[in-house]
Design a protein around this motif. Sequence first.
Motif, PDB file in Angstrom:
ATOM      1  N   GLY A  89      20.873  33.991  19.466  1.00 60.41           N
ATOM      2  CA  GLY A  89      20.582  32.568  19.595  1.00 60.41           C
ATOM      3  C   GLY A  89      21.705  31.820  20.281  1.00 60.41           C
ATOM      4  N   TRP A  90      21.953  30.600  19.792  1.00 65.26           N
ATOM      5  CA  TRP A  90      22.942  29.749  20.461  1.00 65.26           C
ATOM      6  C   TRP A  90      24.355  30.290  20.290  1.00 65.26           C
ATOM      7  CZ3 TRP A  90      26.919  27.383  17.866  1.00 65.26           C
ATOM      8  CH2 TRP A  90      26.814  27.321  16.474  1.00 65.26           C
ATOM      9  N   LEU A  91      24.630  31.035  19.207  1.00 61.32           N
ATOM     10  CA  LEU A  91      25.957  31.626  19.043  1.00 61.32           C
ATOM     11  C   LEU A  91      26.228  32.655  20.134  1.00 61.32           C
ATOM     12  CD1 LEU A  91      26.260  32.142  15.180  1.00 61.32           C
ATOM     13  CD2 LEU A  91      27.576  30.575  16.615  1.00 61.32           C
ATOM     14  N   ARG A  92      25.205  33.441  20.456  1.00 60.52           N
ATOM     15  CA  ARG A  92      25.376  34.429  21.526  1.00 60.52           C
ATOM     16  C   ARG A  92      25.543  33.727  22.866  1.00 60.52           C
ATOM     17  NH1 ARG A  92      21.266  39.304  21.496  1.00 60.52           N
ATOM     18  NH2 ARG A  92      22.684  39.986  19.851  1.00 60.52           N
ATOM     19  N   ARG A  93      24.866  32.617  23.057  1.00 62.67           N
ATOM     20  CA  ARG A  93      25.046  31.880  24.310  1.00 62.67           C
ATOM     21  C   ARG A  93      26.462  31.327  24.419  1.00 62.67           C
ATOM     22  NH1 ARG A  93      19.846  29.764  22.631  1.00 62.67           N
ATOM     23  NH2 ARG A  93      18.177  30.807  23.777  1.00 62.67           N
ATOM     24  N   MET A  94      27.023  30.880  23.291  1.00 60.84           N
ATOM     25  CA  MET A  94      28.404  30.403  23.302  1.00 60.84           C
ATOM     26  C   MET A  94      29.364  31.530  23.657  1.00 60.84           C
ATOM     27  SD  MET A  94      28.570  27.209  22.834  1.00 60.84           S
ATOM     28  CE  MET A  94      30.338  27.136  22.553  1.00 60.84           C
ATOM     29  N   VAL A  95      29.092  32.727  23.136  1.00 61.54           N
ATOM     30  CA  VAL A  95      29.906  33.886  23.520  1.00 61.54           C
ATOM     31  C   VAL A  95      29.819  34.120  25.027  1.00 61.54           C
ATOM     32  CG1 VAL A  95      30.180  36.380  23.257  1.00 61.54           C
ATOM     33  CG2 VAL A  95      29.705  34.972  21.259  1.00 61.54           C
ATOM     34  N   GLY A  96      28.624  33.961  25.591  1.00 66.85           N
ATOM     35  CA  GLY A  96      28.462  34.091  27.037  1.00 66.85           C
ATOM     36  C   GLY A  96      29.291  33.082  27.807  1.00 66.85           C
ATOM     37  N   VAL A  97      29.346  31.849  27.313  1.00 68.58           N
ATOM     38  CA  VAL A  97      30.158  30.817  27.979  1.00 68.58           C
ATOM     39  C   VAL A  97      31.634  31.189  27.945  1.00 68.58           C
ATOM     40  CG1 VAL A  97      30.895  28.416  27.870  1.00 68.58           C
ATOM     41  CG2 VAL A  97      28.483  28.996  27.536  1.00 68.58           C
ATOM     42  N   LEU A  98      32.107  31.675  26.810  1.00 73.28           N
ATOM     43  CA  LEU A  98      33.513  32.078  26.696  1.00 73.28           C
ATOM     44  C   LEU A  98      33.829  33.251  27.621  1.00 73.28           C
ATOM     45  CD1 LEU A  98      34.021  31.807  22.829  1.00 73.28           C
ATOM     46  CD2 LEU A  98      34.759  30.205  24.590  1.00 73.28           C
ATOM     47  N   ILE A  99      32.886  34.176  27.735  1.00 75.55           N
ATOM     48  CA  ILE A  99      33.089  35.308  28.650  1.00 75.55           C
ATOM     49  C   ILE A  99      33.165  34.818  30.086  1.00 75.55           C
ATOM     50  CG2 ILE A  99      32.026  37.409  29.564  1.00 75.55           C
ATOM     51  CD1 ILE A  99      30.880  37.887  26.780  1.00 75.55           C
ATOM     52  N   GLY A 100      32.361  33.821  30.438  1.00 74.82           N
ATOM     53  CA  GLY A 100      32.432  33.236  31.775  1.00 74.82           C
ATOM     54  C   GLY A 100      33.798  32.638  32.063  1.00 74.82           C
ATOM     55  N   LEU A 101      34.395  31.984  31.061  1.00 74.05           N
ATOM     56  CA  LEU A 101      35.743  31.428  31.237  1.00 74.05           C
ATOM     57  C   LEU A 101      36.771  32.540  31.433  1.00 74.05           C
ATOM     58  CD1 LEU A 101      35.711  28.597  28.536  1.00 74.05           C
ATOM     59  CD2 LEU A 101      35.457  28.358  31.017  1.00 74.05           C
ATOM     60  N   VAL A 102      36.635  33.623  30.676  1.00 70.03           N
ATOM     61  CA  VAL A 102      37.546  34.758  30.843  1.00 70.03           C
ATOM     62  C   VAL A 102      37.416  35.334  32.247  1.00 70.03           C
ATOM     63  CG1 VAL A 102      38.004  37.124  30.072  1.00 70.03           C
ATOM     64  CG2 VAL A 102      37.594  35.331  28.393  1.00 70.03           C
ATOM     65  N   ALA A 103      36.183  35.439  32.751  1.00 68.65           N
ATOM     66  CA  ALA A 103      35.976  35.958  34.101  1.00 68.65           C
ATOM     67  C   ALA A 103      36.653  35.077  35.147  1.00 68.65           C
ATOM     68  CB  ALA A 103      34.481  36.064  34.390  1.00 68.65           C
ATOM     69  N   ALA A 104      36.561  33.761  34.959  1.00 68.31           N
ATOM     70  CA  ALA A 104      37.185  32.844  35.924  1.00 68.31           C
ATOM     71  C   ALA A 104      38.706  32.976  35.907  1.00 68.31           C
ATOM     72  CB  ALA A 104      36.772  31.411  35.601  1.00 68.31           C
ATOM     73  N   VAL A 105      39.275  33.068  34.708  1.00 71.77           N
ATOM     74  CA  VAL A 105      40.733  33.206  34.595  1.00 71.77           C
ATOM     75  C   VAL A 105      41.191  34.521  35.214  1.00 71.77           C
ATOM     76  CG1 VAL A 105      42.629  33.462  32.945  1.00 71.77           C
ATOM     77  CG2 VAL A 105      40.881  31.727  32.569  1.00 71.77           C
ATOM     78  N   THR A 106      40.410  35.564  35.034  1.00 72.02           N
ATOM     79  CA  THR A 106      40.774  36.876  35.575  1.00 72.02           C
ATOM     80  C   THR A 106      40.762  36.887  37.096  1.00 72.02           C
ATOM     81  OG1 THR A 106      39.823  37.939  33.613  1.00 72.02           O
ATOM     82  CG2 THR A 106      40.164  39.321  35.554  1.00 72.02           C
TER      83      THR A 106
END
Length: 245
Positions: A89-106
């Motif tokens: 649900g929305w918790l998994r979507r939030m995890v996806g958003v955080l992963i997107g931020l990690v990808a950008a920083v990388t």
Amino acid sequence: MSDPDPDQSIAPPEVRPGRKYPAGAIILLAVAATAMWGASRLTWVTVSSTDGLTEPRTDELNGGVWFGALTPLALVLLAAIAAVLATRGWLRRMVGVLIGLVAAVTAVPAFALLTGSGATDTRAATLAELPGRATVTEVVTAPFPAWLTLAAAVAAFIAAVLLARMPADTARLSGKYDNPVFRRAAATEQVTKQRADTADAPANKLSERVLWDALDAGTDPTEDIAEPGAAAGDAGADERGRNAR
């Protein structure tokens, strides 16, 4: 009446019909974490220097030195896999958003290195811990580790997009019935329901696991539960006693 299957009385299947694990996102996260860890072990920059007193010096700076957050970010992606499996649900979507931020920083330091704006003499001298009198004579960058890091960032970003668009009914690794607290609560509910049903209909036998879970929760499964046959026998005895009088 046949007894219900004990396994079915304990918990429903972990994966409900029509639900699927986000296998694609999980594979991409594993690939990204592995690529980032591998890039952190490769040489990104080679620094040549001289101080006028000793022999010329050459230092090889790997990804863990040139981009210190590379290894921790790889560990974050591994932790994200566990988070994806444990949420939905929305918790998994939030995890996806955080992963997107990690990808950008990388992607930032790798892109900077490939464009030539990240490998400066000053930064190379600082990371190589050269003495103050030393002069950097040459800085050579290796493109492969940077491209590998960019590929990891792209894989992590795709995984983030997949998770952010994941339907709310996708499965998670373990349901609430795997948690002892919820399992005991469910056992207490089944015992309570059985007590209510014994007055009107034959009681369904509870599985051994449910009985133990109910005892762990502080509920006595045998309390106030009478066998239907025994109850009928007692009622018949009372009736015969009244007729005799």
